[in-house]
Scaffold this motif. Sequence first.
Motif, PDB file in Angstrom:
ATOM      1  N   MET A 114       0.839  -1.202   0.000  1.00 44.21           N
ATOM      2  CA  MET A 114       0.000   0.000   0.000  1.00 44.21           C
ATOM      3  C   MET A 114       0.874   1.252   0.000  1.00 44.21           C
ATOM      4  O   MET A 114       0.615   2.215  -0.725  1.00 44.21           O
ATOM      5  CB  MET A 114      -0.954  -0.029   1.188  1.00 44.21           C
ATOM      6  N   LEU A 115       1.949   1.217   0.785  1.00 45.97           N
ATOM      7  CA  LEU A 115       2.875   2.352   0.815  1.00 45.97           C
ATOM      8  C   LEU A 115       3.538   2.540  -0.542  1.00 45.97           C
ATOM      9  O   LEU A 115       3.770   3.678  -0.970  1.00 45.97           O
ATOM     10  CB  LEU A 115       3.930   2.150   1.897  1.00 45.97           C
ATOM     11  N   ASP A 116       3.859   1.452  -1.228  1.00 46.96           N
ATOM     12  CA  ASP A 116       4.465   1.567  -2.554  1.00 46.96           C
ATOM     13  C   ASP A 116       3.568   2.368  -3.492  1.00 46.96           C
ATOM     14  O   ASP A 116       4.051   3.187  -4.277  1.00 46.96           O
ATOM     15  CB  ASP A 116       4.740   0.172  -3.123  1.00 46.96           C
ATOM     16  N   ARG A 117       2.259   2.136  -3.404  1.00 46.62           N
ATOM     17  CA  ARG A 117       1.333   2.917  -4.246  1.00 46.62           C
ATOM     18  C   ARG A 117       1.292   4.379  -3.800  1.00 46.62           C
ATOM     19  O   ARG A 117       1.267   5.288  -4.630  1.00 46.62           O
ATOM     20  CB  ARG A 117      -0.063   2.304  -4.224  1.00 46.62           C
ATOM     21  N   VAL A 118       1.270   4.614  -2.504  1.00 55.94           N
ATOM     22  CA  VAL A 118       1.303   5.997  -2.009  1.00 55.94           C
ATOM     23  C   VAL A 118       2.573   6.693  -2.488  1.00 55.94           C
ATOM     24  O   VAL A 118       2.556   7.871  -2.879  1.00 55.94           O
ATOM     25  CB  VAL A 118       1.196   6.018  -0.472  1.00 55.94           C
ATOM     26  N   ASN A 119       3.680   5.977  -2.479  1.00 53.92           N
ATOM     27  CA  ASN A 119       4.935   6.554  -2.956  1.00 53.92           C
ATOM     28  C   ASN A 119       4.874   6.885  -4.440  1.00 53.92           C
ATOM     29  O   ASN A 119       5.503   7.857  -4.893  1.00 53.92           O
ATOM     30  CB  ASN A 119       6.097   5.595  -2.684  1.00 53.92           C
ATOM     31  N   ALA A 120       4.134   6.098  -5.198  1.00 52.43           N
ATOM     32  CA  ALA A 120       3.956   6.419  -6.625  1.00 52.43           C
ATOM     33  C   ALA A 120       3.248   7.759  -6.777  1.00 52.43           C
ATOM     34  O   ALA A 120       3.625   8.593  -7.617  1.00 52.43           O
ATOM     35  CB  ALA A 120       3.161   5.310  -7.315  1.00 52.43           C
ATOM     36  N   ILE A 121       2.224   7.979  -5.971  1.00 56.68           N
ATOM     37  CA  ILE A 121       1.505   9.253  -6.024  1.00 56.68           C
ATOM     38  C   ILE A 121       2.434  10.399  -5.645  1.00 56.68           C
ATOM     39  O   ILE A 121       2.430  11.462  -6.292  1.00 56.68           O
ATOM     40  CB  ILE A 121       0.276   9.224  -5.091  1.00 56.68           C
ATOM     41  N   ARG A 122       3.227  10.208  -4.618  1.00 57.34           N
ATOM     42  CA  ARG A 122       4.175  11.255  -4.209  1.00 57.34           C
ATOM     43  C   ARG A 122       5.153  11.577  -5.341  1.00 57.34           C
ATOM     44  O   ARG A 122       5.482  12.744  -5.588  1.00 57.34           O
ATOM     45  CB  ARG A 122       4.951  10.809  -2.968  1.00 57.34           C
ATOM     46  N   ALA A 123       5.609  10.535  -6.022  1.00 52.86           N
ATOM     47  CA  ALA A 123       6.545  10.747  -7.123  1.00 52.86           C
ATOM     48  C   ALA A 123       5.877  11.499  -8.272  1.00 52.86           C
ATOM     49  O   ALA A 123       6.481  12.387  -8.881  1.00 52.86           O
ATOM     50  CB  ALA A 123       7.096   9.407  -7.608  1.00 52.86           C
ATOM     51  N   TYR A 124       4.639  11.143  -8.568  1.00 56.67           N
ATOM     52  CA  TYR A 124       3.902  11.885  -9.599  1.00 56.67           C
ATOM     53  C   TYR A 124       3.774  13.363  -9.213  1.00 56.67           C
ATOM     54  O   TYR A 124       3.920  14.256 -10.055  1.00 56.67           O
ATOM     55  CB  TYR A 124       2.504  11.303  -9.780  1.00 56.67           C
ATOM     56  N   LYS A 125       3.475  13.599  -7.945  1.00 56.76           N
ATOM     57  CA  LYS A 125       3.323  14.983  -7.494  1.00 56.76           C
ATOM     58  C   LYS A 125       4.617  15.760  -7.693  1.00 56.76           C
ATOM     59  O   LYS A 125       4.601  16.915  -8.145  1.00 56.76           O
ATOM     60  CB  LYS A 125       2.907  15.016  -6.025  1.00 56.76           C
ATOM     61  N   GLU A 126       5.727  15.123  -7.380  1.00 51.28           N
ATOM     62  CA  GLU A 126       7.026  15.796  -7.527  1.00 51.28           C
ATOM     63  C   GLU A 126       7.364  16.063  -8.989  1.00 51.28           C
ATOM     64  O   GLU A 126       7.931  17.099  -9.336  1.00 51.28           O
ATOM     65  CB  GLU A 126       8.119  14.936  -6.896  1.00 51.28           C
ATOM     66  N   GLN A 127       6.999  15.123  -9.864  1.00 52.85           N
ATOM     67  CA  GLN A 127       7.439  15.199 -11.251  1.00 52.85           C
ATOM     68  C   GLN A 127       6.404  15.772 -12.214  1.00 52.85           C
ATOM     69  O   GLN A 127       6.788  16.256 -13.283  1.00 52.85           O
ATOM     70  CB  GLN A 127       7.834  13.800 -11.740  1.00 52.85           C
ATOM     71  N   ALA A 128       5.123  15.715 -11.848  1.00 47.56           N
ATOM     72  CA  ALA A 128       4.118  16.050 -12.857  1.00 47.56           C
ATOM     73  C   ALA A 128       2.898  16.787 -12.328  1.00 47.56           C
ATOM     74  O   ALA A 128       1.915  16.934 -13.063  1.00 47.56           O
ATOM     75  CB  ALA A 128       3.656  14.765 -13.558  1.00 47.56           C
ATOM     76  N   GLN A 129       2.916  17.256 -11.074  1.00 45.60           N
ATOM     77  CA  GLN A 129       1.751  17.974 -10.571  1.00 45.60           C
ATOM     78  C   GLN A 129       1.515  19.232 -11.404  1.00 45.60           C
ATOM     79  O   GLN A 129       2.442  19.975 -11.703  1.00 45.60           O
ATOM     80  CB  GLN A 129       1.932  18.356  -9.112  1.00 45.60           C
ATOM     81  N   GLY A 130       0.286  19.441 -11.797  1.00 45.59           N
ATOM     82  CA  GLY A 130      -0.057  20.584 -12.621  1.00 45.59           C
ATOM     83  C   GLY A 130       0.140  20.343 -14.097  1.00 45.59           C
ATOM     84  O   GLY A 130      -0.260  21.175 -14.921  1.00 45.59           O
ATOM     85  N   GLU A 131       0.752  19.203 -14.444  1.00 38.65           N
ATOM     86  CA  GLU A 131       0.943  18.844 -15.851  1.00 38.65           C
ATOM     87  C   GLU A 131      -0.028  17.762 -16.284  1.00 38.65           C
ATOM     88  O   GLU A 131      -0.597  17.820 -17.370  1.00 38.65           O
ATOM     89  CB  GLU A 131       2.372  18.374 -16.077  1.00 38.65           C
TER      90      GLU A 131
END
Length: 333
Positions: A114-131
């Motif tokens: 479950m944490l691995d999926r949460v970490n995916a979201i965090r990574a998306y936020k860092e790399q692509a939030q707003g895009e």
Amino acid sequence: MNSYERYMQVMQGKPADIVPRIPILMRFAAEYIGSNYGAFASDYRVLVEANLRCAKDFGMDQVSAISDPYRETHGFGAEIQYQRDGVPKCLRPPLEGTKDITSLPRPNPQAGRMLDRVNAIRAYKEQAQGEYSILGWIEGPAAEAADVRGVSAFLVDLIDDQPFCETLMDLCVEVAIEFARAQIEAGADTIGIGDAIASQVSPRLYNRLIQPREQRLVQAIRDMGAYVRLHICGNITHLLPGIAGLPINILDVDYMVDMKAARAAVGTDVVIAGNIDPAGGVLYGRPQVIRETMQAAYQAVGNRYMVCAGCEIPSGTPHENLKALCELIPYCA
């Protein structure tokens, strides 16, 4: 207008430049970057890289954290076996052979798969939030209960022991809400709910046992400020009256379902996404036919609409076919 802006415009019922493209990618995405399904499902970094690369190269407006149905099941104590070229396996459902719900550990969104999926979201936020729009994912009450109990046993329980099913699904809803909250706090703007097993039950059972729990789950996510995308693979025509009562924002429609019937059921405030056949239409189709099919789907349902297949884009899909699926469709005001 970038992908995130386009997606949000349509979600808010406002005109956009083109129809948003939100296909679901898993094994295809992993193989596109030279990796494999096992790595994609076990390492959020592979999942994120694969989805971002596909979004850029094929023209998509949303990146997703979906990989397989066993994130929460692992939290419930199941042993999950990864496969290089296939969906991870649940070696033994946690409640196989027992109905002792108290024997289940409480899943923790900040641990394990479950944490691995949460970490995916965090990574998306860092790399692509707003895009790009960022799609988190949870299992619906029936789907997760079936994973925990075993599909065949759960379907029998729906007939023979409904109080047990209700208690188990209530627990699954509680866990799903916690998992959704963790993903929303990490940066997801939309949460997908997969409840595929629901397509196998009668309208009576769905409306009495499953829909009220989906209702509770969907409303909880909406109250957290996120959008909700409901994904029930298969033919859901018989469930459309019940689904129409859910406060969802997006309904994925598989190829067996008539798009006009779906629109008539849910009204114009819900985005309908779909519904080309992933295998016959996308994997084995021809680009021109794919373009025509997506145009026809949009014409059938009108606004609000987003492009995707009835389910996951299959491994081995020709690149030109996925490009045709994601080809620009002008938004018709």
